[in-house]
Design a protein around this motif. Structure first.
Motif, mmCIF file in Angstrom:
data_model
loop_
_atom_site.group_PDB
_atom_site.id
_atom_site.type_symbol
_atom_site.label_atom_id
_atom_site.label_comp_id
_atom_site.label_asym_id
_atom_site.label_seq_id
_atom_site.Cartn_x
_atom_site.Cartn_y
_atom_site.Cartn_z
ATOM 1 N N TYR A 106 -2.154 -6.211 -4.985
ATOM 2 C CA TYR A 106 -2.381 -7.549 -4.465
ATOM 3 C C TYR A 106 -1.223 -8.493 -4.749
ATOM 4 O O TYR A 106 -1.195 -9.621 -4.255
ATOM 5 C CB TYR A 106 -3.647 -8.155 -5.071
ATOM 6 N N GLN A 161 0.267 11.052 4.520
ATOM 7 C CA GLN A 161 -0.161 11.478 5.847
ATOM 8 C C GLN A 161 -0.101 12.985 5.939
ATOM 9 O O GLN A 161 0.950 13.600 5.761
ATOM 10 C CB GLN A 161 0.741 10.871 6.931
ATOM 11 N N TYR A 185 0.840 -1.201 0.000
ATOM 12 C CA TYR A 185 0.000 0.000 0.000
ATOM 13 C C TYR A 185 0.875 1.250 0.000
ATOM 14 O O TYR A 185 1.956 1.263 0.599
ATOM 15 C CB TYR A 185 -0.862 0.035 1.267
ATOM 16 N N PHE A 227 3.888 7.020 3.286
ATOM 17 C CA PHE A 227 4.186 5.743 3.923
ATOM 18 C C PHE A 227 3.826 4.600 2.998
ATOM 19 O O PHE A 227 2.749 4.576 2.392
ATOM 20 C CB PHE A 227 3.403 5.582 5.223
ATOM 21 N N GLY A 239 -4.727 16.478 10.059
ATOM 22 C CA GLY A 239 -6.156 16.703 9.870
ATOM 23 C C GLY A 239 -6.819 15.721 8.932
ATOM 24 O O GLY A 239 -8.049 15.634 8.898
ATOM 25 N N HIS A 240 -6.013 15.007 8.168
ATOM 26 C CA HIS A 240 -6.563 14.028 7.224
ATOM 27 C C HIS A 240 -6.178 12.597 7.565
ATOM 28 O O HIS A 240 -6.756 11.659 7.043
ATOM 29 C CB HIS A 240 -6.097 14.336 5.803
ATOM 30 N N GLY A 241 -5.213 12.439 8.411
ATOM 31 C CA GLY A 241 -4.781 11.104 8.758
ATOM 32 C C GLY A 241 -4.040 10.432 7.615
ATOM 33 O O GLY A 241 -3.365 11.080 6.816
ATOM 34 N N LEU A 242 -4.207 9.129 7.525
ATOM 35 C CA LEU A 242 -3.576 8.333 6.473
ATOM 36 C C LEU A 242 -4.593 8.099 5.362
ATOM 37 O O LEU A 242 -5.661 7.546 5.598
ATOM 38 C CB LEU A 242 -3.110 6.993 7.040
ATOM 39 N N TYR A 298 0.351 5.271 1.237
ATOM 40 C CA TYR A 298 -0.482 6.259 1.911
ATOM 41 C C TYR A 298 0.250 7.601 1.936
ATOM 42 O O TYR A 298 1.475 7.652 1.912
ATOM 43 C CB TYR A 298 -0.731 5.871 3.371
ATOM 44 N N TYR A 317 -2.750 0.637 -4.109
ATOM 45 C CA TYR A 317 -2.372 -0.588 -3.436
ATOM 46 C C TYR A 317 -2.227 -1.699 -4.467
ATOM 47 O O TYR A 317 -2.570 -1.521 -5.652
ATOM 48 C CB TYR A 317 -3.349 -0.969 -2.325
ATOM 49 N N GLY A 339 -6.542 3.674 -4.964
ATOM 50 C CA GLY A 339 -7.072 3.860 -3.630
ATOM 51 C C GLY A 339 -8.080 4.996 -3.610
ATOM 52 O O GLY A 339 -8.791 5.228 -4.583
ATOM 53 N N ASP A 340 -8.099 5.721 -2.529
ATOM 54 C CA ASP A 340 -9.092 6.782 -2.368
ATOM 55 C C ASP A 340 -8.686 8.116 -2.992
ATOM 56 O O ASP A 340 -9.532 8.924 -3.337
ATOM 57 C CB ASP A 340 -9.386 6.980 -0.878
ATOM 58 N N LEU A 370 -5.249 6.458 1.520
ATOM 59 C CA LEU A 370 -4.732 5.444 0.615
ATOM 60 C C LEU A 370 -4.657 5.975 -0.814
ATOM 61 O O LEU A 370 -5.652 6.433 -1.372
ATOM 62 C CB LEU A 370 -5.631 4.206 0.662
#
Lengths: 113, 113
Positions: free
Chosen positions: A50, A37, A33, A90, A40-43, A35, A48, A58-59, A45
Motif C-alpha cells: 500500500y 503468470q 503488486y 509481472f 492455465g493459471h493466469g495471473l 504477480y 502487494y 497475496g494469494d 498475486l
C-alpha cells in the motif's frame, strides 16, 4: 501514462540460490503488486504493498518475500529458488481504490535450473 | 474467497465473426468491480474496459461488456473479430475493498483470415 520498469528482464538461476527481482514506477502510485503468470493459471498475486514500508501477502506468498523501501521501488525476493518458481513475473502499480486500473511492467522471465 | 471463472482456455475464430468470451465471478460482496485486461504477444497486460454498474453496457475499442449481477457475469463481446484482436484476455474482479484484484485463468483468442 504510468511507467513501470522491471529488472532484470531475463534471469537464469540455480536451485537454492537467491533471486531478487526489482520493480520501479515513476507515477507516484501508492499500490504496487507482484504477480506470476503461468499457462492455465493466469495471473496470480504473490505480494502487494500500500506504500513505502508496507508489504502484504497475496494469494501465493509461500517461497517469496517482498520489500517496499520507497514509493517508487518494490522488490520480490526468492531466498531459496526452486524449479517450481520458473515463471514470468509481472510487477504492477495503481492508485488506491477498488476501481483503479493497474499498470503492468514488461515482465521478468525467470528460469530456475 | 473471491474467484473468477473463464471457461474457455482457447477460442479460435475466423475474421469477421462475432467474439464472445465468457466470464463469471463469485463474491459475497454486493458491489463488485469487474475488469477486462488484454495481453498481446510479448507484451504486458493492459486494461481494456471496466464496470461496476449493474446492467449497463461498457464499451472501449470496439469491445463491450455488461455487468449482470443477477447471473454474476461480465462477458466480453465484439461484433466482428479482427486479426489484431488475437491476444490473451483476462477477466478480473475487485470486491473486498483491500485493493486486491483477482484474475481469471485467461482466454486466448486466435483470429485467423
Amino acid at each position: 501514462e504510468a511507467a513501470v520498469t522491471q529488472s532484470p528482464r531475463n534471469k537464469v538461476a540455480v536451485t537454492g540460490g537467491k533471486v531478487t527481482l526489482s520493480c520501479n514506477q515513476t507515477n507516484n502510485h501508492n499500490n504496487m503488486y507482484w504477480y506470476r503468470q503461468d499457462t492455465g493459471h493466469g495471473l496470480r498475486l504473490i505480494h502487494y504493498s500500500y506504500g513505502a514500508g508496507s508489504t502484504e501477502k497475496g494469494d501465493i506468498p509461500d517461497g517469496y518475500k517482498a520489500s517496499r523501501p520507497s514509493q517508487e521501488n518494490f522488490s520480490l525476493i526468492l531466498e531459496l529458488a526452486t524449479p517450481s518458481q520458473t515463471s514470468v513475473y509481472f510487477c504492477a502499480s495503481g492508485e488506491g481504490g477498488v476501481y483503479a486500473e493497474q499498470f503492468f511492467g514488461p515482465g521478468t522471465r525467470l528460469t530456475v535450473l | 474467497g473471491d474467484s473468477v471463472t473463464q471457461t474457455e482456455g482457447l477460442v479460435t475464430l475466423t475474421e469477421g465473426l462475432p467474439v464472445m468470451l465468457n466470464c463469471t465471478y463469485q463474491t459475497i460482496y454486493s458491489n463488485p468491480f469487474l475488469f477486462w485486461y488484454v495481453q498481446h504477444l510479448n507484451e504486458s497486460p493492459r486494461l481494456l474496459l471496466k464496470s461496476f454498474t449493474d446492467n449497463k453496457r461498457t464499451e472501449h475499442q470496439g469491445f463491450h461488456a455488461t455487468l449482470h449481477k443477477s447471473s454474476s457475469s461480465f462477458h466480453l463481446q465484439k461484433s466482428s473479430a479482427q486479426l489484431s484482436d488475437s491476444a490473451l484476455y483476462y477477466c478480473a474482479l475487485s470486491a473486498t475493498g483491500g485493493y486486491k484484484v483477482v484474475f481469471g485463468s485467461g482466454t486466448r483468442l486466435l483470429v485467423s483470415p
